[in-house]
Design an enzyme around this catalytic site. Structure first.
Site, PDB file in Angstrom:
ATOM      1  N   ASP A  44       0.851  -1.188   0.000  1.00  0.00           N
ATOM      2  CA  ASP A  44       0.000   0.000   0.000  1.00  0.00           C
ATOM      3  C   ASP A  44       0.886   1.237   0.000  1.00  0.00           C
ATOM      4  O   ASP A  44       1.955   1.234   0.621  1.00  0.00           O
ATOM      5  CB  ASP A  44      -0.888   0.019   1.247  1.00  0.00           C
ATOM      6  CG  ASP A  44      -2.137  -0.831   1.072  1.00  0.00           C
ATOM      7  OD1 ASP A  44      -2.587  -0.965  -0.075  1.00  0.00           O
ATOM      8  OD2 ASP A  44      -2.640  -1.348   2.074  1.00  0.00           O
TER       9      ASP A  44
ATOM     10  N   ASP B 157     -12.798  20.712  11.057  1.00  0.00           N
ATOM     11  CA  ASP B 157     -12.278  19.462  10.483  1.00  0.00           C
ATOM     12  C   ASP B 157     -11.124  18.955  11.347  1.00  0.00           C
ATOM     13  O   ASP B 157     -10.050  19.554  11.387  1.00  0.00           O
ATOM     14  CB  ASP B 157     -11.805  19.726   9.052  1.00  0.00           C
ATOM     15  CG  ASP B 157     -11.364  18.451   8.340  1.00  0.00           C
ATOM     16  OD1 ASP B 157     -11.353  17.389   8.984  1.00  0.00           O
ATOM     17  OD2 ASP B 157     -11.023  18.532   7.143  1.00  0.00           O
TER      18      ASP B 157
ATOM     19  N   GLU C 163      -5.338  16.383   7.722  1.00  0.00           N
ATOM     20  CA  GLU C 163      -5.309  17.307   6.588  1.00  0.00           C
ATOM     21  C   GLU C 163      -5.917  18.650   6.973  1.00  0.00           C
ATOM     22  O   GLU C 163      -5.380  19.715   6.642  1.00  0.00           O
ATOM     23  CB  GLU C 163      -6.078  16.712   5.399  1.00  0.00           C
ATOM     24  CG  GLU C 163      -5.413  15.508   4.765  1.00  0.00           C
ATOM     25  CD  GLU C 163      -5.791  14.204   5.444  1.00  0.00           C
ATOM     26  OE1 GLU C 163      -6.420  14.261   6.531  1.00  0.00           O
ATOM     27  OE2 GLU C 163      -5.456  13.134   4.909  1.00  0.00           O
TER      28      GLU C 163
ATOM     29  N   PHE D 177     -16.626  14.794   5.849  1.00  0.00           N
ATOM     30  CA  PHE D 177     -16.274  14.111   4.597  1.00  0.00           C
ATOM     31  C   PHE D 177     -17.004  12.775   4.526  1.00  0.00           C
ATOM     32  O   PHE D 177     -17.095  12.052   5.512  1.00  0.00           O
ATOM     33  CB  PHE D 177     -14.764  13.884   4.536  1.00  0.00           C
ATOM     34  CG  PHE D 177     -14.313  13.095   3.336  1.00  0.00           C
ATOM     35  CD1 PHE D 177     -13.988  13.743   2.156  1.00  0.00           C
ATOM     36  CD2 PHE D 177     -14.221  11.708   3.388  1.00  0.00           C
ATOM     37  CE1 PHE D 177     -13.582  13.019   1.042  1.00  0.00           C
ATOM     38  CE2 PHE D 177     -13.818  10.979   2.283  1.00  0.00           C
ATOM     39  CZ  PHE D 177     -13.496  11.640   1.105  1.00  0.00           C
TER      40      PHE D 177
ATOM     41  N   ALA E 243     -17.515   9.248   1.776  1.00  0.00           N
ATOM     42  CA  ALA E 243     -16.988   8.590   0.582  1.00  0.00           C
ATOM     43  C   ALA E 243     -17.847   8.897  -0.640  1.00  0.00           C
ATOM     44  O   ALA E 243     -17.342   8.947  -1.767  1.00  0.00           O
ATOM     45  CB  ALA E 243     -16.921   7.080   0.809  1.00  0.00           C
ATOM     46  N   GLU E 244     -19.161   9.126  -0.411  1.00  0.00           N
ATOM     47  CA  GLU E 244     -20.057   9.392  -1.538  1.00  0.00           C
ATOM     48  C   GLU E 244     -19.836  10.793  -2.110  1.00  0.00           C
ATOM     49  O   GLU E 244     -19.802  10.987  -3.329  1.00  0.00           O
ATOM     50  CB  GLU E 244     -21.524   9.243  -1.099  1.00  0.00           C
ATOM     51  CG  GLU E 244     -21.901   7.849  -0.648  1.00  0.00           C
ATOM     52  CD  GLU E 244     -21.502   7.582   0.794  1.00  0.00           C
ATOM     53  OE1 GLU E 244     -21.186   8.555   1.516  1.00  0.00           O
ATOM     54  OE2 GLU E 244     -21.458   6.397   1.188  1.00  0.00           O
TER      55      GLU E 244
ATOM     56  N   ARG F 153     -17.150  12.941  -1.205  1.00  0.00           N
ATOM     57  CA  ARG F 153     -15.715  13.242  -1.317  1.00  0.00           C
ATOM     58  C   ARG F 153     -15.443  14.722  -1.058  1.00  0.00           C
ATOM     59  O   ARG F 153     -14.545  15.316  -1.645  1.00  0.00           O
ATOM     60  CB  ARG F 153     -15.181  12.814  -2.682  1.00  0.00           C
ATOM     61  CG  ARG F 153     -15.356  11.326  -2.973  1.00  0.00           C
ATOM     62  CD  ARG F 153     -14.833  10.945  -4.321  1.00  0.00           C
ATOM     63  NE  ARG F 153     -13.380  11.028  -4.356  1.00  0.00           N
ATOM     64  CZ  ARG F 153     -12.665  11.005  -5.483  1.00  0.00           C
ATOM     65  NH1 ARG F 153     -13.281  10.946  -6.649  1.00  0.00           N
ATOM     66  NH2 ARG F 153     -11.352  11.061  -5.431  1.00  0.00           N
TER      67      ARG F 153
ATOM     68  N   ASP G 136      -4.602  -4.326   6.890  1.00  0.00           N
ATOM     69  CA  ASP G 136      -5.109  -4.220   8.259  1.00  0.00           C
ATOM     70  C   ASP G 136      -6.634  -4.168   8.338  1.00  0.00           C
ATOM     71  O   ASP G 136      -7.197  -4.341   9.399  1.00  0.00           O
ATOM     72  CB  ASP G 136      -4.519  -2.990   8.966  1.00  0.00           C
ATOM     73  CG  ASP G 136      -4.826  -1.693   8.231  1.00  0.00           C
ATOM     74  OD1 ASP G 136      -5.585  -1.731   7.248  1.00  0.00           O
ATOM     75  OD2 ASP G 136      -4.299  -0.642   8.639  1.00  0.00           O
TER      76      ASP G 136
END
EC number: 7.2.2.6
Length: 697
Positions: A324, A361, A365, A393, A395-396, A398, A535
């Site tokens: 990875d 946030d 980042e 945030f 995943a759909e 982004r 993992d």
């Protein structure tokens, strides 16, 4: 004012010194205990039921019994003195004892590790939550898979499980040796907890995932004690070859008296036994088990738990490593590197809205954006952001950001997602957005677009740094003929830049978990052995498919069950060291086998002339070592044959020096050192022993 500080500092240093001295004393005591136990076990292993598992050394033990019995019977040969048989029998006894000691010493180290693990398996009680909500305290040994348990601060986790509620710091030093606690929380890839570890802060609710005797520590104890150790395919194959050689030489020696009778002379039985022992590969036969056990021990010392010796051997034969990008090749912490305004916007405007979108946030980042903006002294209204509603945030989408109280919507996120969001609100896209996004990607960074309502202000350049030394390590793997493949969810431009900087051979961009399985199968279809790390639960199928699957201890139960190795330190880069240990194991076995067989050449020149010179004077020409007498020659060869085993134990336990190089270069090097060395060393050793023996007979 300064004096008390100096005194305190001095006392602290002294206490540290005493602590180190105590550790050294304990280590020495442990080493003495291991050696003492190994010496006792070497005698206990003389039991024929145990010895028959090692056919080579079993033949030597039979030889000892025969010569020992003969020492009490009248000699059939006037040329053999009475003390010769008992001397031969004692040498053979010590040969077997030395071989048993090597195996017992390797096993003893594993048992010492198991004893330390057993210390963490104390009588623990668990607070079990019943279906009606009542909390009942039961013994950890009564827990079953599916039970729900509450673990509070200062309490030991009673058995393996997964966190289903709460967040806590857990001390895993009993397993990993690492004193720093780790965070365990419900959901995600860091919910797995191990029995025997301790909660040092907060409270968690876990669901038990193992029955008594099946926990992670139980498996560790079983493995390091050697109870679950099975011989590997390579070990079985080599053992078969060595046993076949022993059988061939046994037939030769048994039929030899027929030919000598034809020539008109007889060979004493003790001499025949000595010849057989010198012919068969006793050196590698005595060290073979120790090499295998020590190989697993070396992996364990690296804080890696190998589920079988086969996994360690497979690591030594690996052709391809799947890695990875995040956390393995790079640090995994993408930090704000710079801001790039688009159109007619200014860097101050980009910084202002980037900071406002990141105030709530809590990701690394998001924190890095705030730090960057503050470092550039760009002003922004923090209170305005704090009063707004955070958009996390997903995943759909982004994207992440904040909806301010006045209706203003601030977003930062993936280029395509933010562009689509702006267009959905009727906004236009500046021409240089994609151009600057491509620039960031080509540099190996990750572009995040900053937008407010229907207007794009600019981009945040997030940079993930390649770990130092990775290029050199991949070059070493390349020298060994191992191909490296980087898998990443990044776009192809970013992936290509990181791959070039790190020095990997190939990369797979926009990689999903199922893509890893496809990559592994494609390599295996070419006849290659593949290793990978993982993992998460989504990594489990690929870990199971790989020939060597290294799961992180911090990962999910599914990942650890699918893998055949577990890294207790949860360091993905350790797969490279594991491959090195596997190669070292195979090299050590091969080198000592070469050395053992090469030894026989010198033994032939010692013992064969001694046997036949009296009947065939011309055989004296083979006595190139000019040994003192036939009896001295036989005893010298036997003594060297016995002594070489304990002398090679450190090498078998530690492994031969390993340097990354091609297979051909490695073969040439080992043949030169252990092949030629295996011929020369016995000539010198037997001659020196002969000089000493000659003083007494």
């Amino acid at each position: 004012m300064m004096r008390p500080v100096v005194v305190k500092e001095k006392q602290l240093n002294e206490s540290q010194i005493h602590a180190v001295e105590d550790e050294v004393r304990q280590a020495k005591t442990m080493d003495r205990d291991i050696v003492t136990h190994a010496m006792k076990q070497s005698v206990a292993k003389l039991n024929p039921k145990v010895m028959i598992k090692n056919p080579i050394m079993f033949v030597v033990e039979i030889g000892f019994i025969i010569t020992f019995i003969l020492s009490f019977l009248p000699s059939s040969s006037s040329s053999i003195p009475g003390w010769f048989n008992i001397t031969v029998s004692l040498i053979l006894l010590f040969t077997v004892l030395f071989a048993n000691f090597a195996e017992a010493l390797a096993e003893g180290r594993g048992k010492a590790q198991a004893d330390s693990l057993k210390q963490s398996k104390k009588d623990v009680f668990a607070n079990v939550v019943k279906e009606n909500g009542d909390i009942v305290q039961v013994s950890a040994t009564d827990l079953r898979k599916g039970d729900v348990v509450i673990v509070k601060q200062g309490e030991m986790i009673p058995s393996d499980g997964e966190v289903i509620k709460g967040l806590a710091s857990v001390d895993e030093s009993a397993i990993t040796g690492e004193s720093a606690p780790v965070i365990k929380e419900a959901g995600g890839d860091f919910c797995s907890v191990t029995g025997g570890t301790m909660v040092v802060s907060d409270e968690i609710t876990i669901v038990i995932t193992s029955n008594p005797g099946e926990s992670f520590i139980d498996k560790m104890i079983s493995l390091v004690e050697g109870a679950a150790r099975q011989k590997t395919p390579n070990e079985i194959a080599l053992n078969t070859v060595l046993t076949s050689l022993t059988l061939i030489f046994l037939i030769v020696v048994v039929t030899l008296p027929i030919f000598t009778n034809y020539l008109g002379f007889q060979i004493d039985t003790a001499v025949l036994v000595a010849l057989l022992v010198c012919l068969i590969p006793t050196t590698i036969g005595g060290l073979l088990s120790a090499i295998g056990i020590a190989g697993m021990d070396r992996v364990t010392k690296f804080n890696v738990l190998a589920m079988s010796g086969k996994a360690v051997e497979a690591a030594g034969d690996i052709n391809t490593i799947i890695l990875d990008k995040t956390g393995t090749i790079t640090f995994g912490n993408r930090m704000a590197h710079t801001l790039l305004p688009v159109g007619n916007e200014t860097i101050e405007q980009v910084g202002k809205w980037a900071a406002i979108s990141s105030v709530l946030d809590e990701t690394p980042e998001g924190r890095s954006v705030i730090e960057y903006v503050q470092g550039k002294s760009i002003s922004y209204n923090r209170e305005l952001a704090e009063q707004g509603e955070f958009v996390p945030f997903k995943a759909e989408t982004r994207m992440s950001g904040v909806d301010l109280q006045d209706g203003t919507k601030v977003r930062k996120g993936a280029v395509g997602s933010v562009i689509e969001w702006v267009q959905s609100q009727g906004g236009t896209i500046p021409k240089d957005v994609n151009q600057k996004a491509d620039f960031i990607s080509k540099e190996g960074g990750t572009p995040l677009v900053v937008a407010v309502n229907n207007r794009i202000y600019g981009l945040i350049y997030l940079k993930d740094t390649v770990k130092p030394g990775m290029r050199e390590r991949f070059e070493q793997l390349r020298q060994m003929g191992i191909k490296t493949v980087m898998c990443t969810g990044d776009n192809p431009l970013t992936a290509a830049t990181i791959a070039k900087e790190a020095g990997v051979d190939e990369f797979v961009a926009e990689c999903k978990p199922e893509d890893k399985i496809a990559v592994i199968k494609a390599e295996q279809d070419k006849g290659k052995l593949v290793a990978m790390t993982g993992d998460g639960t989504n990594d489990a199928p690929a870990l199971a498919q790989a020939d060597v699957g290294l799961a992180m201890n911090s990962g999910t139960t599914a990942a650890k069950e699918a893998a055949n190795m577990i890294d207790l330190d949860s360091n993905p880069t350790k797969i490279i060291e594991v491959v090195g240990i596997g190669k070292q194991l195979l090299m050590t076995r091969g080198a000592l086998t070469t050395f053992s067989i090469a030894n026989d050449i010198a033994k032939y020149f010692a013992i064969i002339p001694a046997m036949f010179t009296l009947a065939i004077p011309q055989m004296e020409a083979l006595n190139i070592m000019k040994l003192t007498s036939p009896l001295s020659a036989i005893l010298s060869a036997l003594i060297f044959n016995a002594v070489i085993i304990p002398l090679l134990i450190p090498l078998a336990m530690k492994g031969i020096a390993y340097k990354p190089m091609s297979s051909n270069a490695l073969l040439s090097r080992n043949l030169l050192i252990y092949g030629l060395g295996g011929v020369i060393v016995p000539f010198i050793g037997i001659k020196v022993i002969d000089i000493i023996v000659g003083l007494f007979i």
